[in-house]
Scaffold this motif. Sequence first.
Motif, short mmCIF file in Angstrom:
data_model
loop_
_atom_site.label_atom_id
_atom_site.label_comp_id
_atom_site.label_asym_id
_atom_site.label_seq_id
_atom_site.Cartn_x
_atom_site.Cartn_y
_atom_site.Cartn_z
N VAL A 19 33.28 45.18 41.58
CA VAL A 19 33.75 46.55 41.42
C VAL A 19 35.23 46.60 41.07
CG1 VAL A 19 34.10 48.76 42.57
CG2 VAL A 19 32.00 47.48 42.95
N THR A 20 36.07 45.93 41.86
CA THR A 20 37.51 46.04 41.65
C THR A 20 38.06 45.05 40.63
OG1 THR A 20 38.07 44.44 43.40
CG2 THR A 20 37.77 46.75 44.06
N GLY A 21 37.33 43.95 40.39
CA GLY A 21 37.86 42.92 39.50
C GLY A 21 38.93 42.06 40.14
N ARG A 22 39.09 42.14 41.47
CA ARG A 22 40.10 41.33 42.15
C ARG A 22 39.71 39.85 42.09
NH1 ARG A 22 41.61 43.10 48.09
NH2 ARG A 22 42.63 44.77 46.90
N LEU A 23 40.70 39.01 41.83
CA LEU A 23 40.46 37.59 41.63
C LEU A 23 40.94 36.76 42.81
CD1 LEU A 23 41.72 37.48 37.96
CD2 LEU A 23 39.37 37.03 38.64
#
Length: 208
Positions: A19-23
């Motif tokens: 959802v957020t694309g946090r890596l």
Amino acid sequence: MTRPPTAAQRRVIDGADPVTGRLRGTPAQLAALVKHGLAFRHPRPPHDHFLTPAGHRIREAVPEAPEPPTPPASSVFTARVGGEEEPPGHSPARVREVHSAWQGLLELRRMTNPDGATDRPCGWERAHLVQAAALALEAAGHRPAGPDEDGYRVRATPQPEAVAVRESDPEALRGCAATLEAAGWQAGEYTEPRTRARYLLASPRRTR
């Protein structure tokens, strides 16, 4: 990006929050993704890294060559748009998944909207209109339609930045409109000229 990501970089991209694309990755891996335009480092603490639109396209593309094993599709959260052939049940696990996805989306709004607002849709939602609207509805407890069940159905429309929401129950349709407006969308009720069925046309709100 002049060359495809390495296997290690691809694993980092594939492991991004859906959802957020946090890596998550080593500083060297994250720096390499930033260098190639696939990620950006958020300017505010804790300075997390997120996928850029180009990074999202890499993540969603079908690999041209075999890649290291990734989690099965069933482990990746997908909002229910209504009408799925085999929709997941309303289990406690699903409720937790939906809640977690919605909280992640609010965090993405805070991190990516210029003013840090969480009451207004962000760029990811504008690029994934159907999924974003469906997540807002499912997170608020609305029931998506099954193959032979009543419930909401969210569909794309020819209009830019607009989705159609249909519900056979007029009261439930009005409830969907209230939910979307509370989630930062504009929703108007219209009538199909041919069938006379009522539906919503909803689009992300740009200002307060």
